[in-house]
Design a protein around this motif. Structure first.
Motif, PDB file in Angstrom:
ATOM      1  N   SER A  63     -35.782 -59.634  -6.241  1.00  0.00           N
ATOM      2  CA  SER A  63     -36.615 -59.119  -7.340  1.00  0.00           C
ATOM      3  C   SER A  63     -35.799 -58.940  -8.616  1.00  0.00           C
ATOM      4  O   SER A  63     -36.300 -59.176  -9.720  1.00  0.00           O
ATOM      5  N   ILE A  64     -34.539 -58.530  -8.470  1.00  0.00           N
ATOM      6  CA  ILE A  64     -33.693 -58.349  -9.649  1.00  0.00           C
ATOM      7  C   ILE A  64     -33.411 -59.689 -10.305  1.00  0.00           C
ATOM      8  O   ILE A  64     -33.465 -59.826 -11.540  1.00  0.00           O
ATOM      9  N   VAL A  65     -33.144 -60.721  -9.480  1.00  0.00           N
ATOM     10  CA  VAL A  65     -32.861 -62.047 -10.041  1.00  0.00           C
ATOM     11  C   VAL A  65     -34.111 -62.635 -10.693  1.00  0.00           C
ATOM     12  O   VAL A  65     -34.029 -63.303 -11.726  1.00  0.00           O
ATOM     13  N   GLY A 102     -36.359 -60.933 -12.271  1.00  0.00           N
ATOM     14  CA  GLY A 102     -36.411 -60.290 -13.585  1.00  0.00           C
ATOM     15  C   GLY A 102     -35.401 -60.891 -14.544  1.00  0.00           C
ATOM     16  O   GLY A 102     -35.687 -61.063 -15.745  1.00  0.00           O
ATOM     17  N   HIS A 103     -34.219 -61.220 -14.042  1.00  0.00           N
ATOM     18  CA  HIS A 103     -33.179 -61.855 -14.856  1.00  0.00           C
ATOM     19  C   HIS A 103     -33.670 -63.190 -15.411  1.00  0.00           C
ATOM     20  O   HIS A 103     -33.509 -63.484 -16.604  1.00  0.00           O
ATOM     21  N   VAL A 104     -34.294 -63.992 -14.549  1.00  0.00           N
ATOM     22  CA  VAL A 104     -34.780 -65.307 -14.969  1.00  0.00           C
ATOM     23  C   VAL A 104     -35.987 -65.174 -15.897  1.00  0.00           C
ATOM     24  O   VAL A 104     -36.067 -65.848 -16.933  1.00  0.00           O
ATOM     25  N   ALA A 105     -36.921 -64.310 -15.553  1.00  0.00           N
ATOM     26  CA  ALA A 105     -38.107 -64.148 -16.401  1.00  0.00           C
ATOM     27  C   ALA A 105     -37.732 -63.627 -17.780  1.00  0.00           C
ATOM     28  O   ALA A 105     -38.317 -64.036 -18.788  1.00  0.00           O
ATOM     29  N   GLY A 106     -36.733 -62.743 -17.826  1.00  0.00           N
ATOM     30  CA  GLY A 106     -36.307 -62.192 -19.106  1.00  0.00           C
ATOM     31  C   GLY A 106     -35.599 -63.203 -19.988  1.00  0.00           C
ATOM     32  O   GLY A 106     -35.546 -63.030 -21.215  1.00  0.00           O
TER      33      GLY A 106
END
Length: 343
Positions: A69-71, A73-77
């Motif tokens: 989930s953190i990754v 968010g990293h990609v979507a951001g």
């Protein structure tokens, strides 16, 4: 007999997506892997890929996406429009409320761009599974009940109790749920629930046709989906020459060879001759398990993928490319986009 009135199956007519296993290569670190993941996602967006998924694996030194989930968010951001999601989150590893909140948060931050792909395997070895799944209800057999609980947090319905536990963020958000699988269990469940289904044919090809038939025959229309929708996984290694593409694929073959030997490790550089590394028996196993692979020039890759589409009538392809050199991996996805035409 095929319906001659239907257009020929082709990668020019369907969405192409990416499954990034966030490879940690020999001589690099997980930080390097995550940097490359974002770089690939940004290029994929420019090249017209539809979605970019990351997978939950644990205790695997060669995969950096354990905190999926953190990754995501990293990609979507770091991107603007490409859909980003999980391929998948292994639901029995988690409390359904936690996943509802995590993906509710992602959807709130990046509205209309988040996919929730769910699986029931541990995503690792049994020792690691025990470290993750600390209760008897976490053995994968309770996946349907956990899925129902998760969906209840996102869409509690008009009869829900006012005193219920609520997922905030999450409740009331339209987050597409996919079921992932490599056998008939999730295929049938996805069909019965009217959800889209993704099959892991990139490493489990034997049951592909049977699973798709089971999914389609058991499909019941739902609010989420009116007709069956299938995505299949494919390994792709594209290069400017046939020889280079086949050489690039040897990194993935080495990684899979380690798995059948009960080993883990970083993604190795390609080699000129795999016969120096595996026995004939091991070669047969690896080649069989990785048979849903397209390797070659963009013309060869397109021909192979079009054949797979004609055989499966899949609605979408999700491509994974375990390539050691990041530049070569970018080039492979660029060639695939070119093979699909102007996307």
């Amino acid at each position: 007999m095929a319906d001659t009135n239907q257009p020929a199956a082709s990668i020019t007519r369907i969405p192409l997506s990416i499954l990034d296993l966030a490879p940690v290569v020999l001589g690099a670190t997980p930080a390097d892997s995550l940097k490359n993941t974002l770089d690939l996602a940004q290029h994929a967006e420019q090249w017209g890929y539809h979605r970019y998924w990351l997978a939950e694996h644990h205790n695997m030194p060669g995969i950096a996406s354990s905190a999926t989930s953190i990754v995501i968010g990293h990609v979507a951001g770091g991107t603007k429009k490409i859909r980003v999601g999980s391929g998948g989150i292994m639901l029995p590893n988690h409390a359904p409320l936690i996943i509802a909140e995590q993906f509710g948060t992602l959807e709130s931050l990046y509205p209309g761009r988040i996919d929730m792909g769910l699986g029931r395997a541990p995503g690792s070895d049994q020792l690691t599974a025990r470290a993750l799944r600390r209760g008897p209800e976490s053995d994968g057999q309770h996946f349907p009940q956990q899925l129902e609980e998760l969906r209840g947090y996102l869409n509690p319905g008009p009869g829900a109790s006012p005193g219920r536990v609520r997922a905030v963020p999450g409740e009331g958000l339209n987050i597409p749920i996919w079921l992932l699988g490599s056998s008939g269990f999730s295929a049938q469940l996805a069909g019965q629930l009217g959800l889209p289904f993704a099959f892991a044919s990139h490493f489990a090809p034997d049951y592909l046709v049977a699973a798709l038939e089971l999914y389609r025959s058991s499909f019941r229309p739902s609010e989420a989906l009116k007709e069956p929708y299938v995505m299949i996984g494919v390994n792709v290694f594209a290069a400017d020459t046939e020889e280079e593409a086949r050489r690039l694929a040897t990194s993935h073959e080495q990684q899979f060879l380690k798995l059948i030997r009960g080993q883990t490790g970083l993604l190795n550089p390609p080699v000129d001759n795999m016969d120096e590394l595996w026995s004939p028996h091991e070669k047969a196993i690896v080649r069989k398990q990785l048979s849903i692979t397209a390797a070659g020039t963009k013309e060869t890759v397109r021909e192979r993928l079009d054949y797979l589409l004609s055989e499966t009538q899949a609605d979408e392809l999700i491509v994974t490319s375990q390539i050691y050199d990041h530049g070569a991996r970018l080039r492979s996805y660029e060639l695939l986009a070119e093979a699909a035409g102007e996307r």
